[in-house]
Structures are given as C-alpha cells and as structure tokens.
Design an enzyme around this catalytic site. Structure first.
Site, PDB file in Angstrom:
ATOM      1  N   HIS A  62       0.838  -1.204   0.000  1.00  0.00           N
ATOM      2  CA  HIS A  62       0.000   0.000   0.000  1.00  0.00           C
ATOM      3  C   HIS A  62       0.873   1.254   0.000  1.00  0.00           C
ATOM      4  CE1 HIS A  62      -3.562   2.372   1.709  1.00  0.00           C
ATOM      5  NE2 HIS A  62      -2.533   3.150   2.013  1.00  0.00           N
ATOM      6  N   GLU A  63       1.876   1.282   0.877  1.00  0.00           N
ATOM      7  CA  GLU A  63       2.745   2.463   0.978  1.00  0.00           C
ATOM      8  C   GLU A  63       3.659   2.600  -0.238  1.00  0.00           C
ATOM      9  OE1 GLU A  63       2.111   4.674   3.149  1.00  0.00           O
ATOM     10  OE2 GLU A  63       0.664   3.380   4.183  1.00  0.00           O
TER      11      GLU A  63
ATOM     12  N   HIS B 109       1.689   4.279  -2.834  1.00  0.00           N
ATOM     13  CA  HIS B 109       1.697   5.735  -2.649  1.00  0.00           C
ATOM     14  C   HIS B 109       2.961   6.338  -3.263  1.00  0.00           C
ATOM     15  CE1 HIS B 109      -1.845   6.601  -0.326  1.00  0.00           C
ATOM     16  NE2 HIS B 109      -1.501   5.877   0.718  1.00  0.00           N
TER      17      HIS B 109
ATOM     18  N   GLU C  48      -6.219   6.705  -0.818  1.00  0.00           N
ATOM     19  CA  GLU C  48      -6.138   5.482  -0.026  1.00  0.00           C
ATOM     20  C   GLU C  48      -6.773   4.302  -0.763  1.00  0.00           C
ATOM     21  OE1 GLU C  48      -4.838   4.942   3.609  1.00  0.00           O
ATOM     22  OE2 GLU C  48      -3.693   6.139   2.200  1.00  0.00           O
TER      23      GLU C  48
END
Length: 370
Positions: free
Chosen positions: A146-147, A150, A197
C-alpha cells in the site's frame, strides 16, 4: 512473471511464512491501479485557488534533509540488521511494482496502528510499532505494498503538505492566505487523500496478491487483535448497511463525519477493494495486461477525465445512499420529486402513496433501500 517471491527467514522468528509465487509487473504505471476518484480529486486540488502559494511556501520551509534527520534521530531505520522481515517485504514490494529505488522505511514508537508515505523530494515510509504488532506477515505485506503504491503514484508530496498543514496549522499563520482559504485547501487535501487510499489499497493487493489478508488487515484496523471474533462477510455487510441505511439527514451526517478524516471509513475501503478484486480490470493486470510507465507521456488528460466522469456516473446510479438516489431522481426527472422535497427529509424514506410510482425506491437489483 511468476518468479518466486517467497523469503527464507532462518533466524528472524518469521519462519512460518508460506512459500508461494507472486506475480510481478515490470514497468507498471500507477494508472493501472489508481482509483478514478483519486485522479479527479488530485486535479481539482491542483486547481484550487491558493494551493500553489501554499505548496511553494511549504516546499521552501521543509527541506527534505530535515525531514529525514527527524526520523533518523527518533525512529528505527529498517534494514538487514533491523526489522529484517520488514526490509524483505519492502524490497519484494518494490520488485513486484518495479519501483527501481527502494524508499527508506522507519519504525516509529507509537501504539496507534498507522503507516504513511511522506517526503517532498523522495518518499519515506513510516510504520508504527502498533501496526507492526497488530498485523501478521501477509497482512503487513499488503500494508507495505500500500505504501509503495503511494510512492509510485507520487502521493508523498501532497501527503506531507497535508500532514504539516494539519499538525502545524498554528505555525503557518505567515502564509499570505486567510484562514478560510487554508481550511479550503486542507479540506481539499483530505478529500484527495481519502481517495488516494483507495488507490493504495489496490496497490497493496497487487503486492500481497491475497484478498483475504488485505481484508483481515482492514478488519484489524477497525476492531483490533480480536480477529477470531470477526467475520469478513459480516464486515462487508456493515459497508452495505452504512451506504444504504437511513434517510437524507443521515446522508448529510455521513458527509460531515468524513470531512475531518484523512482516511475513508474502513468498511468502505474493504468493500471498494473487494469490488475491484472481482473486476475484469484486476484480472487483466494479473494476466499481464496493464498500462506501462513508458506510455504515461502519451496519456490523454481528456481520457482520464472521461473515465473519472464515467466512474462517478456509475457510482451515483448504482448507489443506495438516499442523497445519491436524490441526485439520480433529479437527473432522471422522477415523478413527484417536488412533492417529496416539500415533505422534507422524511419524504425520502417514507413509503410513497399508493398512486406514486415505486420504481425509484429500489436499488439496481430490485432490493428495497428505504
């Protein structure tokens, strides 16, 4: 494509990680997983009056070096010697999403489970001890992915600005904008970040390639360690009930409740991710058919807008939320809409008279939503 991505931890206390193959995506563009609402909100943010002024001012105020020194001095940097299992996950995630430069990762002492990707020049990933202690190996893998998502999308710059505007708002009085303008920018940043997100959740799934692990991680963020007391289907049912429940007043309250938040509600994130995991778009990526980074320069902005507009139109039409149903009614010229407005908020949940058409009181599948 199907190269073995499993780790062989021999003396780390993480020997129970199942060995399995994970697909990697050479040259993948962030467009492959970015939620249409993410791109739309980012474009709207950049057009907001005063944003450029704040962006330039904060970029000069917060040099990258000081940000890195902050975490070097008061956190633990992940490496082969420290939190080695997280370091392996980070390198795997960058390998799967083909992120050439592995961003530094830090573990910060904080009992609140959280993770973030920040940085103005280059991304930095920070995870809290509360998160590391809460999640198992596969759940954590999805968070690391997930990060990294980003980072690949370039979200860290805007996340950093949001962080400083909200955490250090008292100290930005010198910015040549009124308080209302600052609040407008913060509100727009939060709206964008909530949408981003959803994109990063998709990136986490592409890295972990295990939907159940992603779901478990989101449930733990909502309900803590007590996974044995929770159920994925029941959790997703909450998201459906949240969207469809109540009347027009509840729809307004939902908007007001989410405005101060940086993240979407956890049940909503789980429902959105499951929907994407079952889509043709996800399957095409897993089959190796996805947009490449070297094609980004040829991407049409008009096409992106059209895709985002199409997404919103579909969302409004299929939504069971009373406010979204009102929008659909107005757009479709529904019968006796004026009468329902005159009856007030309750007119959108109370049963219509016998002579009033009932076609707009059901969802797309014919299920009653009132």
């Amino acid at each position: 494509m199907g190269e073995d991505m499993s780790e062989g931890h021999e003396h780390t206390g993480h020997e129970n990680v199942p060995s399995r193959q994970r697909r990697r995506f050479p040259g993948i563009s962030s467009r492959a997983y970015e939620h249409p609402a993410d791109r739309s909100a980012l474009v709207a943010l950049r057009k907001l009056s005063g944003f450029d002024t704040v962006f330039k001012a904060l970029s000069g105020l917060l040099p990258e070096r000081s940000l890195r020194l902050l975490f070097l001095s008061d956190s633990v940097r992940v490496s082969d010697q420290q939190f080695a299992h997280l370091n392996d996950m980070l390198r795997d995630a960058c390998y799967i999403l083909d992120l050439e430069k592995v961003p530094p990762m830090y573990v910060n002492q904080d009992p609140v489970p959280n993770a973030m990707c920040i940085g103005l020049d280059e991304p930095i990933i920070v995870v809290t001890t509360g998160l590391v202690e809460l999640l198992d190996e596969e759940e954590m893998r999805a968070v690391v992915g997930h990060e990294v998502g980003h980072a690949l999308s370039g979200h860290s710059v805007y996340r950093t600005i949001l962080l400083f505007l909200t955490s250090l708002a008292v100290r930005v009085a010198w910015i040549p904008l009124g308080n209302i303008a600052i609040m407008a920018i913060v509100t727009a940043l939060r709206e964008w970040f909530r949408k981003s997100e959803l994109s990063a959740d998709r990136a986490g799934l592409l890295v972990g390639q295990d939907l159940q692990s992603s779901m478990r991680g989101l449930m733990k963020l909502a309900g803590g360690h007590h996974l044995h007391e929770m159920n994925v289907d029941a959790f997703l049912k909450q998201a459906e009930e949240y969207e469809a429940g109540g009347d027009l007043r509840d729809s307004v309250l939902k908007i007001l409740n989410v405005l101060p938040r940086s993240h979407p509600f956890t049940t909503v994130r789980a429902a959105e991710l499951k929907k994407w995991a079952e889509s043709r778009d996800y399957q095409r990526i897993m089959d190796g058919h996805y947009p490449r980074r070297d094609e980004d320069k040829d991407t049409s902005v008009t096409d992106s807008f059209r895709e985002s507009a199409s997404h919103y139109a579909t969302h409004v039409k299929s939504s069971k939320d009373p406010l979204m149903k009102l929008v659909t009614d107005i757009a479709g010229g529904a019968g006796d809409l004026g009468g329902r407005v005159r009856r007030g908020f309750g007119g959108f949940t109370s049963a219509p008279p016998n002579d009033e058409p009932r076609r707009d009181d059901t969802g797309g599948d014919g299920t009653a939503t009132s």
